[in-house]
Design a protein around this motif. Structure first.
Motif, PDB file in Angstrom:
ATOM      1  N   ALA A  61      -8.844   0.405   1.684  1.00  0.00           N
ATOM      2  CA  ALA A  61      -8.160   1.608   1.948  1.00  0.00           C
ATOM      3  C   ALA A  61      -8.237   1.522   3.652  1.00  0.00           C
TER       4      ALA A  61
ATOM      5  N   SER B  84       0.858  -1.125   0.121  1.00  0.00           N
ATOM      6  CA  SER B  84      -0.130  -0.046   0.027  1.00  0.00           C
ATOM      7  C   SER B  84       0.870   1.270  -0.023  1.00  0.00           C
TER       8      SER B  84
ATOM      9  N   THR C 168      -3.689   3.159   1.127  1.00  0.00           N
ATOM     10  CA  THR C 168      -4.356   2.836  -0.091  1.00  0.00           C
ATOM     11  C   THR C 168      -3.589   2.243  -1.042  1.00  0.00           C
TER      12      THR C 168
ATOM     13  N   SER D  27      -7.667   6.504  -5.380  1.00  0.00           N
ATOM     14  CA  SER D  27      -8.153   6.347  -3.969  1.00  0.00           C
ATOM     15  C   SER D  27      -7.409   6.841  -3.006  1.00  0.00           C
ATOM     16  N   ARG D  28      -6.015   7.097  -3.075  1.00  0.00           N
ATOM     17  CA  ARG D  28      -5.232   7.883  -2.273  1.00  0.00           C
ATOM     18  C   ARG D  28      -5.598   9.225  -2.285  1.00  0.00           C
TER      19      ARG D  28
END
Length: 416
Positions: A245, A195, A273, A278-279
């Motif tokens: 996440a 991640s 993430t 999405s981050r």
């Protein structure tokens, strides 16, 4: 497995004792990020003795060793060197008792609680085997020893100090990490593997006063509490159910006395993430929630949101990973498997990113297989994980696996 890898790995028996001694020495003498002077010297001295061209001191303590062996591709293999401020509780005869003085004057214990000593020893072993069996391969091998992975600034330090001009341009970058899987296991994964991780320090401002007169204050403790609760809805309500996440509030500090309403509160948040979209979405949501809660509370000034550390996602190149996975299957057989997505984070990908080349990063098991032996897998709950004071890879077959994996992966490009 290629014939070249088989020829090179015939030498493993003859170097095993030396590499085990190196590992034990490194484990006994851990060093924190950007302080890895002894570790770096060990690596550099080993490479020089093998005939490598060595460039050390890159980014402070980083080391590269270059071995040119005729025409062919260039492979770079990376190992991280730093330890953690953890007091070791493994009971090993080579356990660390090292301490350092922190910036505030307090004594900090130091331990290789993440396995980076195993990574260094394995890369030295790989470098030695390649140097001793040059007839089996062609090309250029670059061994890179990186500082300060745990703080996320080691790759940046090497790059800022000119790594891309000091090392040959690689065709591919390889790296591995010991994980709490059964020793002997090798796990690859194409695409998202580790991640991204972003740690934030959030300061919210209130108006302090006496605990008996809250009506004339703006209470930052209440403000922080509302923020913590609302942050939990980001993953559950703003991120798609199948998109992984994590948002963790790991620290809240405010006030000094039960009868004093302070003028500020500090919240520390960690975000995990797996892709850029999405981050960006999660980080933007955190800023929006914090700002809105401060406005709703009548804060006298806006919050301060500071990024403390930042790790990129580790996304393995599909074709490179497939090539390595096939080579592993040929050598390790059933012990070569596909590993799950990991929630840990790394800064290694910044190095191939700076060179503009593909990479793959895999895991090797380092835990006693007996701990996984129960029929329902319940024994795995007793396996010490990375960063635990009880974490220490079983010496063998972990070290042999680490050396062999690097050799096999490297020679899937450099086979003669």
């Amino acid at each position: 497995m290629t014939d070249s890898a088989g020829v090179v790995l015939e030498g493993l028996d003859s170097i095993r004792s030396d590499i085990e001694d190196l590992y034990k020495d490194l484990h006994r003498h851990p060093e924190l990020g950007l302080q890895e002077h002894r570790t770096a010297k060990k690596a550099a001295d080993s490479l020089r003795a093998l005939g490598y061209q060595v460039v050390d001191g890159i980014g402070g303590t980083g080391v590269i060793g270059i071995l040119v062996n005729g025409e062919g591709p260039t492979v770079m293999a990376r190992a991280d060197m730093d330890a953690l401020p953890v007091r070791e509780q493994t009971g090993l005869p080579y356990a660390s008792t090292a301490t350092v003085t922190g910036s505030d004057g307090t004594e900090l214990p130091v331990m290789h609680a993440c396995g980076h000593d195993m990574h260094v020893a394995a890369l030295v072993g790989c470098a030695r085997l390649l140097a001793e069996r040059k007839e089996a391969w062609k090309g250029t091998f670059v061994a890179l020893f990186q500082p300060s992975e745990e703080r996320g600034d080691g790759a940046d330090a090497m790059l800022a100090d000119g790594l891309t001009s000091k090392a040959p341009h690689p065709d591919v970058v390889l790296a591995q990490h010991v994980l709490p899987y059964p020793a002997g296991y090798v796990g690859t994964r194409a695409g998202s593997f580790l991640s991204a991780a972003d740690s934030l320090r959030i300061t919210v401002h209130g108006r302090g006063g006496h605990g008996s007169m809250p009506q004339v204050t703006v209470d930052p403790v209440v403000m922080a509490a509302m923020i913590v609760v609302r942050l939990q809805t980001i993953v559950s309500r703003e991120v798609a159910a199948l998109t992984p996440a994590v948002v963790t509030v790991g620290s809240i500090h405010a006030g000094t006395d039960p009868n004093i309403i302070p003028d500020r509160a500090v919240i520390q948040v960690n975000v995990r993430t797996y892709d850029d979209d999405s981050r960006a979405r999660v980080l933007a949501a955190i800023e929006r929630v914090v700002t809105a809660e401060c406005q709703a509370s009548g804060a006298p000034k806006p919050p301060e949101i500071e990024k403390i550390t930042s790790f990129p996602p580790t996304v393995n190149d599909v074709e490179v990973t497939q090539r390595v996975a096939e080579a592993f299957a040929g050598y390790f057989g059933e012990d070569a498997q596909t590993v799950d997505v990991q929630t840990a984070s790394e800064d290694m990908s910044k190095i191939p990113g700076a060179f503009g080349v593909p990479f793959t990063y895999w895991g090797i098991g380092g835990s006693d297989p007996a701990l996984f032996a129960t029929a329902d897998g319940a024994g795995a709950g007793h396996v010490p994980v990375n960063h635990s004071p009880h974490f220490a890879p079983v010496l063998q077959p972990t070290l042999d696996t680490g050396v062999s994996a690097l050799v096999v992966a490297t020679l899937s490009w450099l086979s003669d």
